[in-house]
Design a protein around this motif. Structure first.
Motif, PDB file in Angstrom:
ATOM      1  N   ARG A   1       0.818  -1.212   0.000  1.00  0.00           N
ATOM      2  CA  ARG A   1       0.000   0.000   0.000  1.00  0.00           C
ATOM      3  C   ARG A   1       0.855   1.267   0.000  1.00  0.00           C
ATOM      4  N   PHE A   2       1.911   1.294   0.800  1.00  0.00           N
ATOM      5  CA  PHE A   2       2.656   2.547   0.858  1.00  0.00           C
ATOM      6  C   PHE A   2       3.768   2.632  -0.185  1.00  0.00           C
ATOM      7  N   LEU A   3       4.045   1.507  -0.901  1.00  0.00           N
ATOM      8  CA  LEU A   3       5.012   1.573  -1.997  1.00  0.00           C
ATOM      9  C   LEU A   3       4.352   1.784  -3.352  1.00  0.00           C
ATOM     10  N   ALA A   4       3.030   1.813  -3.407  1.00  0.00           N
ATOM     11  CA  ALA A   4       2.310   1.973  -4.671  1.00  0.00           C
ATOM     12  C   ALA A   4       2.649   3.315  -5.312  1.00  0.00           C
ATOM     13  N   PRO A   5       2.592   3.399  -6.636  1.00  0.00           N
ATOM     14  CA  PRO A   5       2.936   4.665  -7.325  1.00  0.00           C
ATOM     15  C   PRO A   5       2.164   5.863  -6.806  1.00  0.00           C
ATOM     16  N   GLU A   6       0.849   5.700  -6.582  1.00  0.00           N
ATOM     17  CA  GLU A   6       0.062   6.856  -6.145  1.00  0.00           C
ATOM     18  C   GLU A   6       0.456   7.310  -4.742  1.00  0.00           C
ATOM     19  N   ALA A   7       0.848   6.349  -3.855  1.00  0.00           N
ATOM     20  CA  ALA A   7       1.249   6.725  -2.501  1.00  0.00           C
ATOM     21  C   ALA A   7       2.578   7.466  -2.502  1.00  0.00           C
ATOM     22  N   LEU A   8       3.560   6.975  -3.253  1.00  0.00           N
ATOM     23  CA  LEU A   8       4.857   7.646  -3.291  1.00  0.00           C
ATOM     24  C   LEU A   8       4.774   8.967  -4.043  1.00  0.00           C
ATOM     25  N   ALA A   9       3.900   9.047  -5.055  1.00  0.00           N
ATOM     26  CA  ALA A   9       3.697  10.330  -5.739  1.00  0.00           C
ATOM     27  C   ALA A   9       3.118  11.355  -4.781  1.00  0.00           C
ATOM     28  N   ALA A  10       2.150  10.942  -3.960  1.00  0.00           N
ATOM     29  CA  ALA A  10       1.552  11.858  -2.987  1.00  0.00           C
ATOM     30  C   ALA A  10       2.573  12.286  -1.941  1.00  0.00           C
ATOM     31  N   ALA A  11       3.452  11.361  -1.539  1.00  0.00           N
ATOM     32  CA  ALA A  11       4.482  11.707  -0.558  1.00  0.00           C
ATOM     33  C   ALA A  11       5.436  12.747  -1.123  1.00  0.00           C
ATOM     34  N   LYS A  12       5.832  12.602  -2.383  1.00  0.00           N
ATOM     35  CA  LYS A  12       6.752  13.583  -2.979  1.00  0.00           C
ATOM     36  C   LYS A  12       6.066  14.921  -3.208  1.00  0.00           C
ATOM     37  N   ARG A  13       4.740  14.908  -3.372  1.00  0.00           N
ATOM     38  CA  ARG A  13       3.997  16.171  -3.510  1.00  0.00           C
ATOM     39  C   ARG A  13       3.641  16.743  -2.151  1.00  0.00           C
ATOM     40  N   ASP A  14       4.030  16.050  -1.061  1.00  0.00           N
ATOM     41  CA  ASP A  14       3.732  16.490   0.300  1.00  0.00           C
ATOM     42  C   ASP A  14       2.245  16.458   0.602  1.00  0.00           C
ATOM     43  N   GLU A  15       1.505  15.534  -0.006  1.00  0.00           N
ATOM     44  CA  GLU A  15       0.106  15.375   0.348  1.00  0.00           C
ATOM     45  C   GLU A  15      -0.049  14.439   1.545  1.00  0.00           C
ATOM     46  N   ILE A  16       0.889  13.519   1.716  1.00  0.00           N
ATOM     47  CA  ILE A  16       0.863  12.600   2.843  1.00  0.00           C
ATOM     48  C   ILE A  16       2.292  12.381   3.326  1.00  0.00           C
TER      49      ILE A  16
END
Length: 842
Positions: A122-137
């Motif tokens: 769940r936390f390695l998925a593309p959408e999760a890591l993309a959100a982390a780099k955008r500072d959404e999560i």
């Protein structure tokens, strides 16, 4: 040649990446990294056709021993990729690029492949890591360094910076006296060389500069340079030993400002490059979703190196339905982005940056060399969004000194389509200065200002001046409130790395307002106070033509040249004074002027201070009746006793008084009229303040540690004000971790809280039911009461949404609505009837 064992390991890595959601179009193998021979075995990205620092998510490699592990860590660091997965034989390791100490951190993971654990998936998925780099999560298993992308951009820019400086110096030995045509030719030559290098490494399999230059001339340039050989020659110098495959287009802005805009040119143009992370924050706070997709058009009439247009391009594409193809999205953005600048190099660099961001479908964007103040009649539709960081410089007209940015602001507002939006970067003094009052009043008459940011000095890396940002909708309906966000200098890095503001509040607008400030945060909440001007006489210090000349002829009076000679809680002493005459030694005082107002024991307080710290006031005692310089104010209590002076010293030295002034004054100079309005406790509450202040004064004289003394004084002052819990919380938040003038941290910084990685339940719709004072009533099904719940303004709620009736999407609601992230509702531009009709058709 790789061994059979290594090939087998890489096959397993591919399968692992595929299982996590990184299909072939999200992976690159043997991926080169910027400088030297460094490369990653497999690098996974979050964008199907953009492979660079901004989208790198996972570095996966075969590793045996510390040397192999270190190589992959270096690749992860260079690409700002948050995760590194290593595999050797039957061993798997999962590492995170941690923010705590800048070193990789081993993450808890199953003994087998990481994709076999549902939580890890769940936390390695593309959408999760993309959100982390955008500072959404924030990722749940480790503390990801949100500033990594900024750091790597700067490192790469520093490498390129030196190369470009050398190239420009060779082409223009004396840039300040070069003809315009020479500047244009040099700009085009260097930009085309950079473009050829980037295209060579991103698109051309054989890495031929000639082939790359053909693509540049076909897709990018508006006019070819005199000789392709010259471009290749410059490109070979710029690109020696470098690989531009991972080049993030936004780092070109650094190159533009540091290597091309020499200091004299920057001052003449008033040009300060907008860092990409700040540009993205600005554009993200504009409600693109309020405008129908076919009418979304962005313009930046003073585009510099294009960082705001780059952010606008991303914003336009991400606001489209998720099913939109990359090619369609880029074509959509290209038709809706317009830029101009009077600097030819800036124009060329913006074209290049936009072109590179749109690869592999990059094509020419409409960016022209033109002065933003020139009339626009080019047959195009008016933009619905104008976003700009216009030049800051002063000019004289009709005998008056004017800020050029005022004229740009008017031009921006006049250019946008009625009902459209403006995001404008201005000098921070614009918020409160008398010089800009007419500009503020004009804007209030033309637009609804819904959000204001006050940012610290050095927000622009080479710009000492502090900026502000104004967000407004150009229409006839003015809102009753706006959101005010503030960042002090101590939080500048947090702003740039993860978009964190020091303070945020809702300001209730009133008819008499002449400034854009956070003035309602404290003042209107205090009860039973009196203005300082009613209990003390306030006079500014004596101005001088030359401080060095004061006292050169002796005199019977004594002069204090600077308050730093005394220090907070100090007493004026003879050793820092000069004998002087009054008024002979001073300027702007008539022959009949008398020194009587100064010749009293008093409190002296700073009249000038930095604008990006909440500690705006520094006060001390004058028992010797001196004449202070005009960088200080004299505060003489009406009841001029030792108790009154000590009490006023304690009040003026308090965090509450400093924040009250800071909220109202965005200029270095603090007006005496502002100080006169400072609310102070009534006289019958002064005794405890005087006693606590005396301890601080005695401790300062003895050289003692003042920590406990001044913290006690803070509490005594707050008690005298009868400050509410909300006022105390606001003060603690504003001053958390900052050093007061005496060097003590009076309010400790609270530990940062982070969001968990969102699950489906963490993403929910919501709405604003009502706004009252500084609070909002939110309705988020499953997270608030059925009728809504009141709470202080959440830190992540954009200003446009802080109004009754606004709808939004919230991420991370289960971690607390006050810490969640809020996003514009995708279909905000549609009426309810249209939305229902589209849903039924779908």
């Amino acid at each position: 040649m790789a061994s059979a064992e290594q090939r087998s390991d890489r096959t397993e890595l591919r399968e692992m990446c595929e299982s996590l959601g990184y299909h072939a179009d999200l992976r690159q193998e043997d991926y080169p990294v910027w400088q030297g021979q460094l490369h990653g075995d497999i690098v996974c990205f979050t964008d199907r056709e953009r492979y660079d620092m901004a989208t790198a998510a996972i570095v996966a490699g075969t590793s045996s021993g510390d040397r192999g592990r270190t190589r992959h860590f270096e690749v992860s660091e260079a690409l700002a990729a948050p995760i590194c997965v290593l595999h050797h034989e039957t061993q798997w390791e999962l590492w995170g690029m941690s923010a705590r100490d800048g070193r990789p951190a081993r993450l808890p993971s199953p003994a087998g492949r990481p994709d076999q654990d549902p939580a890890v998936i769940r936390f390695l998925a593309p959408e999760a890591l993309a959100a982390a780099k955008r500072d959404e999560i924030q990722l749940p298993l480790f503390d990801f360094d949100l500033g990594a992308l900024t750091t790597q951009r700067e490192r790469a820019a520093a490498i390129l910076d030196k190369r470009v400086r050398t190239a420009v110096a060779e082409l223009l030995p004396n840039p300040d006296v070069a003809e315009t045509t020479e500047l244009e030719t040099a700009a085009r030559l260097v930009v085309q060389a950079l473009a050829a290098l980037a295209i060579r490494d991103k698109l051309v399999p054989d890495r031929s500069l000639s082939s790359a230059l053909s693509i540049v001339e076909e897709r990018l340039t508006h006019r070819a340079v005199a000789s392709p050989d010259d471009v290749i020659r410059v490109a070979e110098r710029l690109g020696e030993g470098l690989n531009f495959k991972a080049l993030d287009p936004s780092l070109l802005g650094d190159v533009y400002e540091r290597a091309v805009l020499v200091p004299t040119s920057r001052l003449a143009l008033g040009a300060y490059y907008t860092p990409p992370e700040i540009g993205r924050l600005i554009v993200d706070h504009l409600p693109v979703e309020e405008i129908t997709p076919e009418n979304r058009r962005f313009a930046d009439p003073s585009c510099g190196s294009g960082s705001l247009l780059l952010a606008a391009s991303d914003r336009l594409v991400t606001a489209l339905p998720a099913s939109t193809s990359m090619r369609s999205g880029q074509e959509y953005a290209r038709e809706r982005l317009f830029g101009s600048d009077r600097d030819p190099f800036a124009v060329e660099l913006t074209r290049l940056a936009l072109f590179l961001q749109a690869l592999p479908y990059g094509n020419g964007f409409r960016v022209e060399q033109r002065d933003a103040l020139d009339p626009v009649d080019d047959g195009t539709s008016q933009p619905t969004f104008v976003v700009s960081n216009p030049p800051w410089s002063w000019e004289r007209a009709d005998g008056k000194r004017r800020q050029l940015a005022d004229a740009f602001l008017r031009a921006l507002v006049n250019r946008v389509e009625p009902g459209g939006f403006v995001g404008c970067v201005l000098p921070v003094g614009w918020l409160t200065s008398d010089t800009d009052r007419a500009s503020r009043e004009w804007l209030r008459g033309r637009a609804d200002v819904f959000e204001v940011w006050r940012l610290p000095m050095y927000t622009f890396r080479t710009g000492k001046m502090a900026p502000c940002v104004i967000f407004a909708r150009v229409n006839e309906v003015r809102g009753a409130t706006y959101v005010f966000r503030n960042v002090w200098s101590s939080d500048r890095k947090a702003l740039q790395s993860d978009g964190r503001f020091s303070q945020w509040s809702i300001v209730q607008r009133s008819e008499g307002d002449r400034e854009f400030t956070a003035h309602a945060r404290i003042g209107e909440q205090l009860q039973g106070t009196v203005p300082l001007g009613s209990v003390a006489h306030i006079r500014d210090g004596a101005p001088t033509n030359s401080v060095a000349d004061v006292g050169s002829h002796g005199g019977d009076l004594r002069f204090l040249a600077k308050y730093s000679d005394v220090g907070p809680f100090g007493r004026v002493t003879d050793d820092v004074l000069r004998p002087c005459r009054y008024p002979e030694d001073f300027s702007k005082r008539g022959a009949a002027s008398r020194p009587d107002d100064y010749l009293h024991p008093k409190v002296l307080v700073s009249a000038m201070s930095t604008v990006d710290s909440p500690w705006r006031l520094q006060a001390f005692l004058d028992d010797l009746s001196v004449i202070p310089r005009n960088s200080m104010y004299s505060i003489v209590p009406n009841e001029n006793s030792a108790t009154a002076r000590l009490a006023l010293l304690g009040i003026l030295s308090s965090a509450l008084a400093s924040l009250w002034v800071a909220d109202r004054t965005a200029t270095r100079m603090i007006h005496a009229s502002t100080l006169a309005q400072l609310p102070v406790p009534p006289r019958d509450r002064w005794e405890p303040i005087a006693d606590a202040t005396r301890d601080a004064v005695d401790g300062q004289r003895a050289g003692a540690d003042l920590t406990e003394v001044v913290r006690t004084l803070e509490q005594v002052v707050l008690e005298a004000y009868a400050a509410s819990s909300s006022i105390r919380a606001g003060i603690a938040e504003a001053f958390a971790g900052t050093r007061a003038p005496e060097g003590v941290v009076r309010y400790q910084a609270a530990p940062d809280s982070v969001l968990a990685s969102p699950t489906a339940a963490d993403i929910a719709p919501g709405s604003i039911v009502a706004v009252d004072g500084g609070s909002v009533k939110l309705h988020v099904p499953g997270h608030t009461q059925e009728e809504g719940s009141w709470m202080p303004l959440p830190r992540g709620l954009p200003g446009w949404l802080a109004r009754a009736g606004a709808t939004f999407v919230v991420r991370g609601a289960s971690s607390g609505l006050e810490r969640a992230t809020y996003h514009f509702q995708e279909y905000s531009w549609m009426t309810l009837d249209d939305l229902l009709a589209e849903a039924s058709n779908g």
